[in-house]
Design an enzyme around this catalytic site. Structure first.
Site, short mmCIF file in Angstrom:
data_model
loop_
_atom_site.label_atom_id
_atom_site.label_comp_id
_atom_site.label_asym_id
_atom_site.label_seq_id
_atom_site.Cartn_x
_atom_site.Cartn_y
_atom_site.Cartn_z
N CYS A 73 -74.02 -28.82 60.82
CA CYS A 73 -73.58 -29.38 62.11
C CYS A 73 -73.11 -30.79 61.84
CB CYS A 73 -74.73 -29.35 63.11
SG CYS A 73 -74.28 -30.01 64.72
N HIS A 150 -65.73 -20.96 59.57
CA HIS A 150 -64.70 -21.36 60.54
C HIS A 150 -63.40 -20.59 60.30
CE1 HIS A 150 -66.60 -25.01 62.34
NE2 HIS A 150 -67.29 -24.99 61.23
N GLU A 199 -67.32 -22.71 69.78
CA GLU A 199 -68.34 -22.69 68.73
C GLU A 199 -69.17 -21.41 68.74
OE1 GLU A 199 -70.91 -25.86 67.79
OE2 GLU A 199 -69.54 -27.42 68.51
N CYS A 208 -66.42 -30.70 67.66
CA CYS A 208 -67.16 -29.96 66.63
C CYS A 208 -66.85 -30.63 65.29
CB CYS A 208 -66.74 -28.49 66.61
SG CYS A 208 -67.64 -27.50 65.39
N GLY A 211 -65.98 -28.19 62.65
CA GLY A 211 -64.69 -27.63 63.06
C GLY A 211 -63.54 -28.55 62.71
N1 LIG Z 1 -71.80 -23.81 66.21
C1 LIG Z 1 -71.86 -24.14 64.79
C2 LIG Z 1 -73.00 -25.14 64.52
C3 LIG Z 1 -72.79 -26.50 65.09
C4 LIG Z 1 -71.46 -27.11 64.79
C5 LIG Z 1 -71.47 -28.53 65.32
N2 LIG Z 1 -71.21 -28.63 66.71
C6 LIG Z 1 -70.66 -29.49 64.48
O1 LIG Z 1 -70.47 -30.62 64.95
O2 LIG Z 1 -70.31 -29.14 63.34
C7 LIG Z 1 -72.17 -22.88 64.00
O3 LIG Z 1 -72.71 -21.93 64.59
O4 LIG Z 1 -71.87 -22.89 62.78
#
Ligand SMILES: N[C@@H](CCC[C@H](N)C(=O)O)C(=O)O
Length: 268
Positions: A73, A150, A199, A208, A211
């Site tokens: 994260c 991703h 997400e 993100c 992301g």
């Molecule tokens: N939803 C992501 C985990 C969290 C990502 C986060 N918000 C970030 O800032 O990278 C997952 O399930 O991989």
């Protein structure tokens, strides 16, 4: 059971951060879901647990709003580095992440991105630089793992894409055995992107970090630009830098909103 926690965010991607090194916390997915639920009056995109580590300054465990524990994260890593005094190595399921504060900005080296189909992971082999798949107007994405999985689609206008509808379809497609974070990006200038993310385990977020890292890497890998790349998200801007053979670097703010103590016995 009284629980001390920090409410923090990275560009509006918000977290409840619990330092389990100073208090006993029994983590359950029910607790993660309850504290993430905005109907409880607290709410967050991810619940973050800080634990002791034998190999780093501290371990960071990440629980999405659906209760699932995940590998990385980016926005939360900047917040945890800030909580740990501004310079730290953070152990995650997705790898060791090195962070440091430079001026008002937290800079974090994530891992060296992985592109092999089975490292994303995908259910079967394909070229991850231009995947021969599509969902309505979203086609031929880039697949990349930056500690977590991703997919990145390049589009003409990110605001015109019904990501609230296409995001969950793509997130849960059988092509992605671990599900997937869905990113859409638009080139708005030399080394400048605008993007939005749906997400995994959460839905649409205001930013993100992983992301943005995945999207910056995808644009550089596609030859659209060179790093550093400025990336605008609904919650604000990150700067991503990467070149082949290197970890991807992300730099941006970390905001500590408040620290509180609450009786959470109702959530357990
Ligand atoms: N939803 C992501 C985990 C969290 C990502 C986060 N918000 C970030 O800032 O990278 C997952 O399930 O991989």
């Amino acid at each position: 059971m009284a629980l001390r926690f920090h409410k923090m965010h990275g560009l509006g991607n918000d977290f409840v951060v619990i330092d389990a090194r100073e208090q006993a916390v029994t983590m359950t997915d029910g607790l993660a879901r309850a504290l993430s639920d905005r109907k409880t009056g607290i709410g967050c995109d991810q619940l973050i647990l800080i634990e002791p580590s034998a190999v780093a300054t501290a371990k960071m465990r990440i629980f999405n709003a659906d209760g699932g524990e995940v590998e990385s994260c980016g926005n939360a890593t900047r917040c945890v580095v800030s909580l740990l005094g501004g310079e730290a190595t953070v152990e995650t399921l997705g790898g060791l992440l090195d962070g440091r504060t430079i001026g008002g900005t937290v800079s974090v080296d994530l891992i060296e991105p992985r592109f092999d189909w089975d490292a994303i992971p995908l259910a079967y082999a394909m070229d991850t630089a231009r995947m021969p798949v599509g969902w309505d107007e979203l086609t031929d994405p880039v697949g990349v793992n930056v500690g977590n999985p991703h997919v990145v689609f390049f589009v003409d206008d990110v605001d015109a894409v019904p990501l609230d509808i296409l995001g969950p379809q793509i997130e849960t497609d059988p092509l992605f055995p671990a599900r997937i974070n869905v990113n859409i990006a638009q080139v708005v200038g030399p080394n400048h992107l605008k993007m939005r993310t749906f997400e995994r385990g959460v839905g649409l977020t205001r930013a993100c970090g992983t992301g943005a890292c995945a999207t910056g890497v995808a644009a550089i890998r596609r030859g659209l630009m060179k790093g550093p790349v400025t990336i605008d998200m609904p919650g604000g801007t990150l700067v991503i830098d990467w070149a082949p053979g290197r970890p991807v670097n992300m730099a941006g703010p970390a905001t500590h909103v408040f620290t509180a103590e609450a009786d959470i016995s109702a959530f357990q």
